[in-house]
Design a protein around this motif. Sequence first.
Motif, PDB file in Angstrom:
ATOM      1  N   ILE A  84       0.902  -1.350   0.077  1.00 28.85           N
ATOM      2  CA  ILE A  84      -0.037  -0.008   0.213  1.00 28.85           C
ATOM      3  C   ILE A  84       0.704   1.227  -0.015  1.00 28.85           C
ATOM      4  O   ILE A  84       1.854   1.420   0.819  1.00 28.85           O
ATOM      5  N   SER A  85       0.706   2.106  -0.959  1.00 27.74           N
ATOM      6  CA  SER A  85       1.178   3.447  -1.062  1.00 27.74           C
ATOM      7  C   SER A  85       0.738   4.363   0.154  1.00 27.74           C
ATOM      8  O   SER A  85      -0.195   4.164   0.871  1.00 27.74           O
ATOM      9  N   GLU A  86       1.628   5.458   0.635  1.00 29.37           N
ATOM     10  CA  GLU A  86       1.278   6.251   1.555  1.00 29.37           C
ATOM     11  C   GLU A  86       0.267   7.011   1.226  1.00 29.37           C
ATOM     12  O   GLU A  86      -0.722   7.282   1.949  1.00 29.37           O
ATOM     13  N   LYS A  87      -0.269   7.598  -0.066  1.00 36.65           N
ATOM     14  CA  LYS A  87      -1.486   8.106  -0.427  1.00 36.65           C
ATOM     15  C   LYS A  87      -2.725   7.139  -0.025  1.00 36.65           C
ATOM     16  O   LYS A  87      -3.538   7.695   0.453  1.00 36.65           O
ATOM     17  N   THR A  88      -2.605   5.990  -0.329  1.00 38.53           N
ATOM     18  CA  THR A  88      -3.834   5.054  -0.062  1.00 38.53           C
ATOM     19  C   THR A  88      -3.879   4.790   1.478  1.00 38.53           C
ATOM     20  O   THR A  88      -4.884   4.793   1.812  1.00 38.53           O
ATOM     21  N   GLU A  89      -2.924   4.660   2.171  1.00 37.27           N
ATOM     22  CA  GLU A  89      -3.010   4.527   3.663  1.00 37.27           C
ATOM     23  C   GLU A  89      -3.489   5.596   4.213  1.00 37.27           C
ATOM     24  O   GLU A  89      -4.253   5.535   5.375  1.00 37.27           O
ATOM     25  N   ILE A  90      -3.213   6.895   3.698  1.00 33.50           N
ATOM     26  CA  ILE A  90      -3.943   8.206   4.175  1.00 33.50           C
ATOM     27  C   ILE A  90      -5.532   8.064   3.886  1.00 33.50           C
ATOM     28  O   ILE A  90      -6.265   8.436   4.859  1.00 33.50           O
ATOM     29  N   GLN A  91      -5.745   7.505   2.806  1.00 33.98           N
ATOM     30  CA  GLN A  91      -7.238   7.528   2.336  1.00 33.98           C
ATOM     31  C   GLN A  91      -7.941   6.457   3.235  1.00 33.98           C
ATOM     32  O   GLN A  91      -9.094   6.816   3.637  1.00 33.98           O
ATOM     33  N   ILE A  92      -7.204   5.460   3.610  1.00 30.96           N
ATOM     34  CA  ILE A  92      -8.109   4.346   4.457  1.00 30.96           C
ATOM     35  C   ILE A  92      -8.101   4.903   5.777  1.00 30.96           C
ATOM     36  O   ILE A  92      -9.219   4.991   6.429  1.00 30.96           O
ATOM     37  N   GLY A  93      -7.068   5.662   6.367  1.00 26.54           N
ATOM     38  CA  GLY A  93      -7.064   6.221   7.826  1.00 26.54           C
ATOM     39  C   GLY A  93      -8.422   7.260   7.874  1.00 26.54           C
ATOM     40  O   GLY A  93      -9.172   7.403   8.696  1.00 26.54           O
ATOM     41  N   SER A  94      -8.382   8.081   6.669  1.00 28.85           N
ATOM     42  CA  SER A  94      -9.358   9.199   6.811  1.00 28.85           C
ATOM     43  C   SER A  94     -10.759   8.639   6.602  1.00 28.85           C
ATOM     44  O   SER A  94     -11.682   9.420   7.542  1.00 28.85           O
ATOM     45  N   THR A  95     -10.938   7.633   5.829  1.00 31.47           N
ATOM     46  CA  THR A  95     -12.360   7.142   5.716  1.00 31.47           C
ATOM     47  C   THR A  95     -12.606   6.328   7.152  1.00 31.47           C
ATOM     48  O   THR A  95     -14.011   6.493   7.527  1.00 31.47           O
ATOM     49  N   ALA A  96     -11.738   5.878   7.802  1.00 30.00           N
ATOM     50  CA  ALA A  96     -11.887   5.156   9.324  1.00 30.00           C
ATOM     51  C   ALA A  96     -12.352   6.178  10.012  1.00 30.00           C
ATOM     52  O   ALA A  96     -13.223   5.947  11.052  1.00 30.00           O
ATOM     53  N   LYS A  97     -11.595   7.179  10.032  1.00 31.34           N
ATOM     54  CA  LYS A  97     -11.831   8.294  11.088  1.00 31.34           C
ATOM     55  C   LYS A  97     -13.301   8.743  11.057  1.00 31.34           C
ATOM     56  O   LYS A  97     -13.923   9.072  12.105  1.00 31.34           O
ATOM     57  N   LYS A  98     -13.801   8.988   9.936  1.00 27.13           N
ATOM     58  CA  LYS A  98     -15.335   9.418   9.738  1.00 27.13           C
ATOM     59  C   LYS A  98     -16.153   8.670  10.576  1.00 27.13           C
ATOM     60  O   LYS A  98     -16.925   9.255  11.116  1.00 27.13           O
ATOM     61  N   GLU A  99     -15.933   7.414  10.293  1.00 28.62           N
ATOM     62  CA  GLU A  99     -16.945   6.365  11.080  1.00 28.62           C
ATOM     63  C   GLU A  99     -16.771   6.506  12.567  1.00 28.62           C
ATOM     64  O   GLU A  99     -17.855   6.269  13.305  1.00 28.62           O
ATOM     65  N   ILE A 100     -15.445   6.616  12.955  1.00 27.23           N
ATOM     66  CA  ILE A 100     -15.243   6.390  14.349  1.00 27.23           C
ATOM     67  C   ILE A 100     -15.801   7.792  15.107  1.00 27.23           C
ATOM     68  O   ILE A 100     -16.515   7.841  16.183  1.00 27.23           O
ATOM     69  N   VAL A 101     -15.591   8.795  14.435  1.00 23.54           N
ATOM     70  CA  VAL A 101     -16.104  10.209  14.957  1.00 23.54           C
ATOM     71  C   VAL A 101     -17.653  10.207  14.792  1.00 23.54           C
ATOM     72  O   VAL A 101     -18.331  10.723  15.873  1.00 23.54           O
ATOM     73  N   ARG A 102     -18.136   9.619  14.019  1.00 20.51           N
ATOM     74  CA  ARG A 102     -19.839   9.421  13.922  1.00 20.51           C
ATOM     75  C   ARG A 102     -20.292   8.593  14.895  1.00 20.51           C
ATOM     76  O   ARG A 102     -21.277   9.032  15.480  1.00 20.51           O
ATOM     77  N   GLU A 103     -19.441   7.486  15.238  1.00 16.34           N
ATOM     78  CA  GLU A 103     -19.912   6.690  16.506  1.00 16.34           C
ATOM     79  C   GLU A 103     -19.615   7.390  17.830  1.00 16.34           C
ATOM     80  O   GLU A 103     -20.770   7.326  18.823  1.00 16.34           O
ATOM     81  N   TYR A 104     -18.713   8.116  17.999  1.00 17.40           N
ATOM     82  CA  TYR A 104     -18.329   8.258  19.340  1.00 17.40           C
ATOM     83  C   TYR A 104     -18.372   9.826  19.484  1.00 17.40           C
ATOM     84  O   TYR A 104     -18.516  10.236  20.648  1.00 17.40           O
ATOM     85  N   GLY A 105     -18.496  10.610  18.646  1.00 12.44           N
ATOM     86  CA  GLY A 105     -18.456  12.178  18.652  1.00 12.44           C
ATOM     87  C   GLY A 105     -16.811  12.591  19.225  1.00 12.44           C
ATOM     88  O   GLY A 105     -16.249  11.947  19.579  1.00 12.44           O
ATOM     89  N   THR A 106     -16.703  13.776  18.847  1.00 13.25           N
ATOM     90  CA  THR A 106     -15.407  14.532  19.385  1.00 13.25           C
ATOM     91  C   THR A 106     -15.783  15.455  20.460  1.00 13.25           C
ATOM     92  O   THR A 106     -16.915  16.034  20.637  1.00 13.25           O
ATOM     93  N   TYR A 107     -14.646  15.562  21.327  1.00  8.67           N
ATOM     94  CA  TYR A 107     -14.911  16.344  22.581  1.00  8.67           C
ATOM     95  C   TYR A 107     -14.498  17.840  21.863  1.00  8.67           C
ATOM     96  O   TYR A 107     -13.369  18.220  21.699  1.00  8.67           O
ATOM     97  N   ARG A 108     -15.596  18.746  21.692  1.00  7.03           N
ATOM     98  CA  ARG A 108     -15.412  20.037  21.170  1.00  7.03           C
ATOM     99  C   ARG A 108     -14.964  21.201  22.332  1.00  7.03           C
ATOM    100  O   ARG A 108     -15.678  21.686  22.930  1.00  7.03           O
ATOM    101  N   ASP A 109     -13.693  21.341  22.263  1.00  2.00           N
ATOM    102  CA  ASP A 109     -12.720  22.487  23.330  1.00  2.00           C
ATOM    103  C   ASP A 109     -11.693  22.687  22.466  1.00  2.00           C
ATOM    104  O   ASP A 109     -10.922  22.114  22.116  1.00  2.00           O
TER     105      ASP A 109
END
Length: 412
Positions: free
Chosen positions: A25-50
């Motif tokens: 996997i290239s670095e570009k694809t690695e970043i895309q995978i992480g970015s996609t997974a982050k969206k779902e994790i944030v959707r489920e847990y929410g971020t602490y907004r401070d």
Amino acid sequence: MLSLAVLVAACATNYVTKNHQFKLISEKTEIQIGSTAKKEIVREYGTYRDLDWQIYLDQVGQKVAKQSDRPQLAYDFTILDTDVLNAFALPGGYIFVTRGILSEIADEAELAVVLGHEITHVAAWHGIDMLQRAGLLSALTALGIVGGAVAGAPDAAIAIGQAAGVYENMYLVGYGRKNESDADRYGILYASRAGYDPEAALTFFQRLDKIEKEEQTAERISPYWRSHPLTSERLKKARYWINSINQSGSPLMYNRDRYQALVARLPKMDPKERGVIKGQTYTNDAYELSLEVPTGWTLDNSRTESLVIFNGPAPGVRGALQHVKLPSELGVQDFTKQIMRQWGIQQASARETEYPAGHGMVLQYGDELSKYRTLLLTRGPEGYTLMCQIPEELYLQYLVDCEKIMRSLQIQ
């Protein structure tokens, strides 16, 4: 089969271990995978907004990342809004810490060690190893995504989404105890290089050891302990690694006062207001309410934004019960209008109806990915929302469960 040229190109030197490693996997694809997974994790847990906390976390994280063996990567640091004690990393530089772990950290030096641990997972390609174990590397390669996903290509987007799905339960599974041990070793080193006292790892692990023993006694084991080596073992190894670090004579950073001032701002819910979970039942005496979920569902009362959340047996099937303090007494129609404005709901079908919890309004709405069914109730100046979210393709399958949960809600 992979061509010889691809195999040769896929042989790379690991940033951390310096060993030759098979990496498709290239670095570009690695970043895309992480970015996609982050969206779902944030959707489920929410971020602490401070904003102050976010700026501070990013400053410390970037300082440590610059001293890592992969400093050129753009690291992204996020605080998840949950009391659960945890921290984890995704491929491409995405680092998460929870409010829960921030509350247990004593100073900036300990925070640097924790962030160094997670940065190591990214730098050492531990996430790529997980993809290989999940059998998804060949699919990504077959689609020609070794050099980076083709923007807009449907098959590539699906493959990226599947790869990202591997990490959505990262907080539960970890990267394996061998990799977690390596992350301890290099995380301590990176924190030391950034000017922090590496012995902060000892004070943090000693605190974790106490918490771990308390949870074992209470027969309530957090996901953190299941995915990491025993804390007593981590302490022994940390002492050895710290002794091997060649420290300069420069003053070491702790910044305890600054850190503790920020910790004082973290929300702390009264245990009585948090309620109690026993099996499939949630009870909250402070609000005089209770709720049950069907077999196969789980309950979680560790979030500040909800009294309790519940997760179904299938990914994306979830819901939450929230309490809303109203400025004055509102009828259910006015409360519904307020919630629709606050949640940004443009269109929804609304129906007033009777539930065991009382007279309420049921909203049904959705987007291209999920459908939502929300029950809204008022009790004088108190409002309650009980929301179910179900992926479009699973809606009919889990609609009955959602209705059972809504009808189980009791408010005295």
